[in-house]
Design a protein around this motif. Structure first.
Motif, PDB file in Angstrom:
ATOM      1  N   LYS A  18       0.833  -1.210   0.000  1.00  0.00           N
ATOM      2  CA  LYS A  18       0.000   0.000   0.000  1.00  0.00           C
ATOM      3  C   LYS A  18       0.864   1.255   0.000  1.00  0.00           C
ATOM      4  CE  LYS A  18      -4.071  -1.983   2.179  1.00  0.00           C
ATOM      5  NZ  LYS A  18      -4.917  -2.030   3.370  1.00  0.00           N
ATOM      6  N   ARG A  21       2.260   1.756  -3.420  1.00  0.00           N
ATOM      7  CA  ARG A  21       1.197   2.252  -4.305  1.00  0.00           C
ATOM      8  C   ARG A  21       0.956   3.751  -4.104  1.00  0.00           C
ATOM      9  NH1 ARG A  21      -2.911   0.125  -7.246  1.00  0.00           N
ATOM     10  NH2 ARG A  21      -4.817   1.336  -7.391  1.00  0.00           N
ATOM     11  N   ILE A  22       0.865   4.158  -2.856  1.00  0.00           N
ATOM     12  CA  ILE A  22       0.649   5.576  -2.556  1.00  0.00           C
ATOM     13  C   ILE A  22       1.807   6.418  -3.077  1.00  0.00           C
ATOM     14  CG2 ILE A  22       0.548   7.250  -0.660  1.00  0.00           C
ATOM     15  CD1 ILE A  22      -1.080   5.086   0.888  1.00  0.00           C
ATOM     16  N   ASP A  23       3.032   5.971  -2.828  1.00  0.00           N
ATOM     17  CA  ASP A  23       4.210   6.718  -3.298  1.00  0.00           C
ATOM     18  C   ASP A  23       4.208   6.861  -4.815  1.00  0.00           C
ATOM     19  OD1 ASP A  23       5.083   7.001  -0.700  1.00  0.00           O
ATOM     20  OD2 ASP A  23       6.600   5.417  -0.841  1.00  0.00           O
ATOM     21  N   ARG A  24       3.886   5.786  -5.503  1.00  0.00           N
ATOM     22  CA  ARG A  24       3.887   5.845  -6.975  1.00  0.00           C
ATOM     23  C   ARG A  24       2.772   6.737  -7.500  1.00  0.00           C
ATOM     24  NH1 ARG A  24       5.545  -0.094  -9.242  1.00  0.00           N
ATOM     25  NH2 ARG A  24       7.524  -0.187  -8.130  1.00  0.00           N
ATOM     26  N   LEU A  25       1.591   6.621  -6.916  1.00  0.00           N
ATOM     27  CA  LEU A  25       0.487   7.462  -7.368  1.00  0.00           C
ATOM     28  C   LEU A  25       0.786   8.941  -7.152  1.00  0.00           C
ATOM     29  CD1 LEU A  25      -2.611   5.371  -6.241  1.00  0.00           C
ATOM     30  CD2 LEU A  25      -1.739   5.682  -8.565  1.00  0.00           C
ATOM     31  N   LYS A  26       1.402   9.266  -6.020  1.00  0.00           N
ATOM     32  CA  LYS A  26       1.796  10.653  -5.774  1.00  0.00           C
ATOM     33  C   LYS A  26       2.836  11.107  -6.795  1.00  0.00           C
ATOM     34  CE  LYS A  26       0.903  11.024  -0.834  1.00  0.00           C
ATOM     35  NZ  LYS A  26       1.511  11.176   0.496  1.00  0.00           N
ATOM     36  N   TYR A  28       3.323   9.926  -9.786  1.00  0.00           N
ATOM     37  CA  TYR A  28       2.759   9.972 -11.137  1.00  0.00           C
ATOM     38  C   TYR A  28       1.821  11.155 -11.355  1.00  0.00           C
ATOM     39  CZ  TYR A  28       4.688   5.274 -11.936  1.00  0.00           C
ATOM     40  OH  TYR A  28       5.518   4.210 -12.088  1.00  0.00           O
ATOM     41  N   GLU A  29       1.586  11.943 -10.317  1.00  0.00           N
ATOM     42  CA  GLU A  29       0.816  13.169 -10.498  1.00  0.00           C
ATOM     43  C   GLU A  29       1.612  14.192 -11.302  1.00  0.00           C
ATOM     44  OE1 GLU A  29      -0.371  14.525  -6.640  1.00  0.00           O
ATOM     45  OE2 GLU A  29      -1.781  12.873  -6.352  1.00  0.00           O
ATOM     46  N   ARG A  34       6.176   9.968 -14.683  1.00  0.00           N
ATOM     47  CA  ARG A  34       5.443   9.151 -15.667  1.00  0.00           C
ATOM     48  C   ARG A  34       6.304   8.916 -16.899  1.00  0.00           C
ATOM     49  NH1 ARG A  34       0.553  12.522 -14.534  1.00  0.00           N
ATOM     50  NH2 ARG A  34       1.064  13.611 -16.448  1.00  0.00           N
ATOM     51  N   ARG A  37       9.048   6.401 -16.150  1.00  0.00           N
ATOM     52  CA  ARG A  37       8.580   4.996 -16.118  1.00  0.00           C
ATOM     53  C   ARG A  37       8.341   4.478 -17.525  1.00  0.00           C
ATOM     54  NH1 ARG A  37       9.397   0.620 -15.652  1.00  0.00           N
ATOM     55  NH2 ARG A  37       8.049  -0.944 -14.765  1.00  0.00           N
ATOM     56  N   LEU A  55       1.653  -3.432  -9.600  1.00  0.00           N
ATOM     57  CA  LEU A  55       1.179  -3.286  -8.223  1.00  0.00           C
ATOM     58  C   LEU A  55       0.154  -4.361  -7.860  1.00  0.00           C
ATOM     59  CD1 LEU A  55       0.897   0.587  -7.991  1.00  0.00           C
ATOM     60  CD2 LEU A  55       2.584  -0.875  -6.874  1.00  0.00           C
TER      61      LEU A  55
END
Length: 75
Positions: A18, A21-26, A28-29, A34, A37, A55
């Motif tokens: 989790k 996931r949070i770190d990547r979503l932040k 990728y903002e 992006r 990757r 993930l």
């Protein structure tokens, strides 16, 4: 050595996933992470479907998977 022996709480695995996931979503903002990757996937010829579901694959990791990896990569 504790990791190799399995001396850790299996409940840590979903928590770690989790956090990743949070770190990547932040990250990728912003555009640069992006693009980085996408570039890495292209350079290393990664299957894009695998990249996108990475993930989800991590969610399936078990304690035995972690122990096996620790013993393989940390002799």
């Amino acid at each position: 050595d504790a990791l190799k022996k399995g001396d850790f709480d299996a409940e840590l695995i979903p928590a770690i996933v989790k956090n990743i996931r949070i770190d990547r979503l932040k990250a990728y903002e912003k555009n640069q992470p992006r693009v980085d990757r996408l570039t890495d996937a292209f350079i290393y010829q990664e299957n894009w479907a695998d990249v996108v579901t990475e993930l989800d694959a991590m969610k399936k990791l078990t304690k035995n998977d972690v122990i096996a990896a620790a013993n393989k990569y940390f002799p």
